[in-house]
Design a protein around this motif. Structure first.
Motif, PDB file in Angstrom:
ATOM      1  N   GLU A  68       0.818  -1.228   0.000  1.00 49.47           N
ATOM      2  CA  GLU A  68       0.000   0.000   0.000  1.00 49.47           C
ATOM      3  C   GLU A  68       0.841   1.262   0.000  1.00 49.47           C
ATOM      4  O   GLU A  68       0.386   2.317  -0.406  1.00 49.47           O
ATOM      5  CB  GLU A  68      -0.922   0.016   1.227  1.00 49.47           C
ATOM      6  CG  GLU A  68      -2.124  -0.883   1.092  1.00 49.47           C
ATOM      7  CD  GLU A  68      -3.174  -0.602   2.165  1.00 49.47           C
ATOM      8  OE1 GLU A  68      -2.899   0.213   3.074  1.00 49.47           O
ATOM      9  OE2 GLU A  68      -4.252  -1.201   2.079  1.00 49.47           O
ATOM     10  N   GLY A 125      -1.831   3.689  -3.862  1.00 44.17           N
ATOM     11  CA  GLY A 125      -2.433   3.206  -2.615  1.00 44.17           C
ATOM     12  C   GLY A 125      -3.064   4.334  -1.810  1.00 44.17           C
ATOM     13  O   GLY A 125      -3.014   5.492  -2.195  1.00 44.17           O
ATOM     14  N   PRO A 126      -3.639   3.978  -0.657  1.00 45.44           N
ATOM     15  CA  PRO A 126      -4.294   4.987   0.177  1.00 45.44           C
ATOM     16  C   PRO A 126      -3.274   5.940   0.796  1.00 45.44           C
ATOM     17  O   PRO A 126      -2.115   5.561   0.986  1.00 45.44           O
ATOM     18  CB  PRO A 126      -4.972   4.148   1.265  1.00 45.44           C
ATOM     19  CG  PRO A 126      -4.194   2.876   1.316  1.00 45.44           C
ATOM     20  CD  PRO A 126      -3.666   2.635  -0.065  1.00 45.44           C
ATOM     21  N   ALA A 127      -3.723   7.159   1.122  1.00 46.20           N
ATOM     22  CA  ALA A 127      -2.821   8.123   1.762  1.00 46.20           C
ATOM     23  C   ALA A 127      -2.303   7.508   3.061  1.00 46.20           C
ATOM     24  O   ALA A 127      -3.067   6.919   3.823  1.00 46.20           O
ATOM     25  CB  ALA A 127      -3.579   9.412   2.046  1.00 46.20           C
ATOM     26  N   GLY A 176      -0.530   4.912   3.402  1.00 47.39           N
ATOM     27  CA  GLY A 176      -0.404   3.445   3.350  1.00 47.39           C
ATOM     28  C   GLY A 176       1.040   3.025   3.560  1.00 47.39           C
ATOM     29  O   GLY A 176       1.970   3.774   3.284  1.00 47.39           O
ATOM     30  N   ARG A 199      -8.214  -3.877  -3.887  1.00 45.52           N
ATOM     31  CA  ARG A 199      -7.582  -2.743  -3.197  1.00 45.52           C
ATOM     32  C   ARG A 199      -6.198  -2.514  -3.771  1.00 45.52           C
ATOM     33  O   ARG A 199      -5.423  -3.467  -3.929  1.00 45.52           O
ATOM     34  CB  ARG A 199      -7.450  -3.039  -1.694  1.00 45.52           C
ATOM     35  CG  ARG A 199      -8.756  -3.227  -0.969  1.00 45.52           C
ATOM     36  CD  ARG A 199      -8.537  -3.926   0.368  1.00 45.52           C
ATOM     37  NE  ARG A 199      -8.019  -5.275   0.184  1.00 45.52           N
ATOM     38  CZ  ARG A 199      -7.485  -6.021   1.149  1.00 45.52           C
ATOM     39  NH1 ARG A 199      -7.390  -5.538   2.369  1.00 45.52           N
ATOM     40  NH2 ARG A 199      -7.037  -7.232   0.906  1.00 45.52           N
ATOM     41  N   THR A 232     -15.741  -2.287  -7.150  1.00 45.64           N
ATOM     42  CA  THR A 232     -15.246  -1.173  -7.958  1.00 45.64           C
ATOM     43  C   THR A 232     -15.452  -1.527  -9.431  1.00 45.64           C
ATOM     44  O   THR A 232     -15.581  -2.701  -9.780  1.00 45.64           O
ATOM     45  CB  THR A 232     -13.751  -0.899  -7.655  1.00 45.64           C
ATOM     46  OG1 THR A 232     -13.344   0.276  -8.337  1.00 45.64           O
ATOM     47  CG2 THR A 232     -12.856  -2.051  -8.073  1.00 45.64           C
ATOM     48  N   TRP A 241      -4.185   0.133  -9.103  1.00 51.76           N
ATOM     49  CA  TRP A 241      -5.108   1.272  -8.955  1.00 51.76           C
ATOM     50  C   TRP A 241      -6.533   0.750  -9.094  1.00 51.76           C
ATOM     51  O   TRP A 241      -6.775  -0.218  -9.821  1.00 51.76           O
ATOM     52  CB  TRP A 241      -4.798   2.303 -10.057  1.00 51.76           C
ATOM     53  CG  TRP A 241      -5.817   3.392 -10.199  1.00 51.76           C
ATOM     54  CD1 TRP A 241      -5.846   4.584  -9.529  1.00 51.76           C
ATOM     55  CD2 TRP A 241      -6.970   3.395 -11.057  1.00 51.76           C
ATOM     56  NE1 TRP A 241      -6.944   5.318  -9.911  1.00 51.76           N
ATOM     57  CE2 TRP A 241      -7.646   4.613 -10.850  1.00 51.76           C
ATOM     58  CE3 TRP A 241      -7.496   2.480 -11.976  1.00 51.76           C
ATOM     59  CZ2 TRP A 241      -8.825   4.947 -11.527  1.00 51.76           C
ATOM     60  CZ3 TRP A 241      -8.670   2.812 -12.650  1.00 51.76           C
ATOM     61  CH2 TRP A 241      -9.318   4.037 -12.425  1.00 51.76           C
ATOM     62  N   THR A 242      -7.484   1.379  -8.398  1.00 52.61           N
ATOM     63  CA  THR A 242      -8.910   1.073  -8.606  1.00 52.61           C
ATOM     64  C   THR A 242      -9.690   2.380  -8.695  1.00 52.61           C
ATOM     65  O   THR A 242      -9.249   3.417  -8.184  1.00 52.61           O
ATOM     66  CB  THR A 242      -9.521   0.256  -7.445  1.00 52.61           C
ATOM     67  OG1 THR A 242      -9.471   1.054  -6.259  1.00 52.61           O
ATOM     68  CG2 THR A 242      -8.819  -1.058  -7.212  1.00 52.61           C
TER      69      THR A 242
END
Ligand SMILES: Cc1cc2nc3c(=O)[nH]c(=O)nc-3n(C[C@H](O)[C@H](O)[C@H](O)COP(=O)(O)OP(=O)(O)OC[C@H]3O[C@@H](n4cnc5c(N)ncnc54)[C@H](O)[C@@H]3O)c2cc1C
Length: 527
Positions: free
Chosen positions: A402, A409-411, A413, A426, A492, A505-506
């Motif tokens: 992540e 990825g998420p902030a 991560g 994810r 998604t 990426w999603t």
């Protein structure tokens, strides 16, 4: 002087797997291996579902299953026993079947030398891989344009030059040392014996338990270190690991005596091999220095608790292979290669510290505070609880990236080995398999490069991503379907999958700027 795209030092399972993956991508490789024969010690036996996905992609999963030494229906998993095998206090854990849904292939178990034979046979079919068996690498060097390895056999020396050199030359790696890569980790200060033996009597003793492949003995005086038996076949061949007392005058004899101690009765056995290893977790501080990389045991070693060693090494090979191929073909920048070390190193550090060291400390705590005492039934319940805790921890092994620059990825991560298995797609996580309307599994439709999965996605969104890929020369397969059935669980509409089947990426709509996204993922300079 011979020239290659990659010169791989060490033709163990990881080096050969890397050569195979790169070779199938069309890269020209050399593999240097000092041994001419495979070692017949049955180490690295348990191949995870994820590892078998690699064998499927390499076209050799059927050969791998055919090479098993246990029947296909034999329960792969562990029995945990208190004190010694006859104590009557034990628990048979659910095994990796708990997480089967999230992988496209089933796990298998076979001696490492058989796995290596399967990989070697496939490598031999590829004309773009040269193997130098019986040659020893004695020096490694690099400059701005290439890296080279001096190899030696008898008194003959040759130099192999490559765009890159990869050291998959085991724990005492020459490549790692020549590249000046230091190692960190934890040394538990224990000497552990590995005994390979045959005993029909011991096989009969195991009939009291459900059919399993490993039997871990939690002895109170070992403070959390394991004694464990593993099956090599379903008849009479086993291996046994146990810490040997530091003051043992004859460590080999002590190791053999411990078999009967752990078994709880005198066991007659024919000894085939006795070796020793140090109980320590060690990991290279960097897996890359310029054009030189390390992979497998050259990058990380740990006790074989949980069977991660070979599986982690194979994942190193797959992670590095697509990145080298992308850079060599020019559709990724050199910065992509910098993501190999944090992705794989962070996963390994979690395995070493949170899983392996964590198990030792959990068991130590339990054994120092609990004993059968007055209420054996109560103790049995507590023991089952701690034993199941082991299984739960094992199923949290969900390596993810992540925090990697090669993933959107998420902030905040971070990369690591611990996570949750879920069908939701994810960024940074392994793609779970689902069935498509065509009846195929999505894994059967993934490309060798990137894949964009569009589920009831707008044509314009798919086109926006695919057009940039085409302009940058990035190989991209596109898979379209609806969001019904299992596919809805991805939650998604668009999933961009890397060549190693990890999600990059999603989104439900195209990214604001597909060009910026691709360039960032692949370490390419800004437009
Ligand atoms: C006793 C023991 C038990 C184990 N049990 C398990 C288990 O149950 N489960 C599990 O997953 N893992 C287990 N492992 C770990 C697993 O075997 C290793 O993780 C795996 O072998 C790593 O593969 P590799 O290719 O990175 O390294 P290796 O298998 O060590 O291969 C390195 C190769 O490099 C060659 N080499 C070294 N130096 C040179 C040189 N200078 N020139 C040319 N060639 C060179 C060596 O000959 C060797 O063939 C065990 C390991 C040991 C030692």
């Amino acid at each position: 002087m011979e020239e290659y795209n990659a010169v791989i030092v060490g033709g163990g399972p990881v080096g050969m797997a890397l050569a195979l993956d790169l070779g199938l991508r069309g890269q020209r490789c050399a593999v240097v291996e000092k041994r001419t024969e495979l070692s017949l010690i049955p180490k690295g036996q348990g191949l995870s579902q994820r590892s078998v996905e690699h064998f499927w992609r390499w076209g050799i999963s059927d050969e791998l299953r055919a090479a098993r030494s246990l029947p296909g229906d034999f329960g792969i998993g562990q029995v945990t026993v208190y004190d010694q095998l006859q104590s009557g206090i034990w628990d048979a854990l659910p095994g990796r079947e708990l997480i089967q849904r999230y992988y496209f292939q089933k796990n298998v178990r076979l001696p490492q030398y058989r796995t290596e034979e399967v990989i070697r046979r496939r490598v031999a079919q590829l004309p773009n891989i040269d193997t130098f068996f019986g040659w020893t690498a004695v020096d490694v060097a690099q400059d701005d344009r290439s890296a080279s390895v001096v190899i030696e056999r008898a008194s003959t020396k040759r130099t192999l030059t490559g765009d890159y050199v990869i050291g998959s030359d085991g724990g005492r790696s020459l490549v790692r040392e020549n590249a000046g890569i230091a190692r960190g980790g934890t040394d538990f200060g224990e000497l552990v014996a590995l005994v390979v033996f045959r005993s029909a009597e011991f096989n009969a003793l195991l009939e009291q338990f459900p059919k399993r492949t490993t039997y871990r003995v939690m002895a109170p005086d070992l403070q959390g270190y394991w004694m464990f038996f593993g099956r090599v076949d379903d008849e009479d061949q086993f291996f046994f690991h146990a810490p040997v007392p530091a003051d043992a005058p004859d460590p080999e004899r002590a190791a053999v005596e411990l078999i009967s101690v752990a078994a709880g009765e005198q066991v007659a056995c024919e000894i085939e091999h006795i070796g020793f290893w140090d109980l320590r977790v060690s990991v290279a501080e960097d897996y890359r220095v310029g054009r030189i990389f390390v992979a497998g045991d050259a990058a990380h070693t740990h006790p074989p608790y949980g069977g991660f060693g070979l599986n982690n090494g194979l994942e190193d090979a797959v992670n590095l292979s697509w990145k080298l191929d992308a850079v060599l073909r020019g559709w990724a920048g050199d910065a992509l290669l910098d993501t190999y070390s944090p992705e794989r190193g962070d996963v390994f550090r979690d395995v070493g510290e949170k899983l392996i060291a964590g198990w030792i400390l959990d068991d130590r705590r339990f054994l120092s505070t609990h004993a059968p005492g007055e209420d054996p039934d109560e103790f049995k319940k507590e023991f089952a609880e701690v034993s199941r805790g082991f299984g739960k921890r094992l199923s949290t092994f969900e390596p993810n990236y992540e925090g990697s620059a090669a993933v959107a990825g998420p902030a905040g991560g971070r990369n690591g080995a611990i996570g949750t298995h879920t069908m939701t797609a994810r960024a940074g996580h392994h793609l779970s398999p689902v069935q498509l309307t065509s009846g195929e599994n999505v894994f059967e439709t993934l490309g060798t490069g990137f894949t964009l999965i569009g589920l009831d996605a707008d044509d314009s969104a798919v086109t926006a991503i695919a057009d940039v890929a085409r302009a940058l020369g990035i190989p991209l397969a596109v898979v379209r379907d609806d969001r019904r059935g299992e596919r809805a669980e991805y939650a998604t509409r668009l999933i961009l999958v890397r060549p190693d089947q990890f999600v990059a990426w999603t989104g439900d709509t195209a990214p604001d700027d597909a060009g910026t996204m691709w360039r960032r993922l692949l370490g390419l300079p800004r437009a």
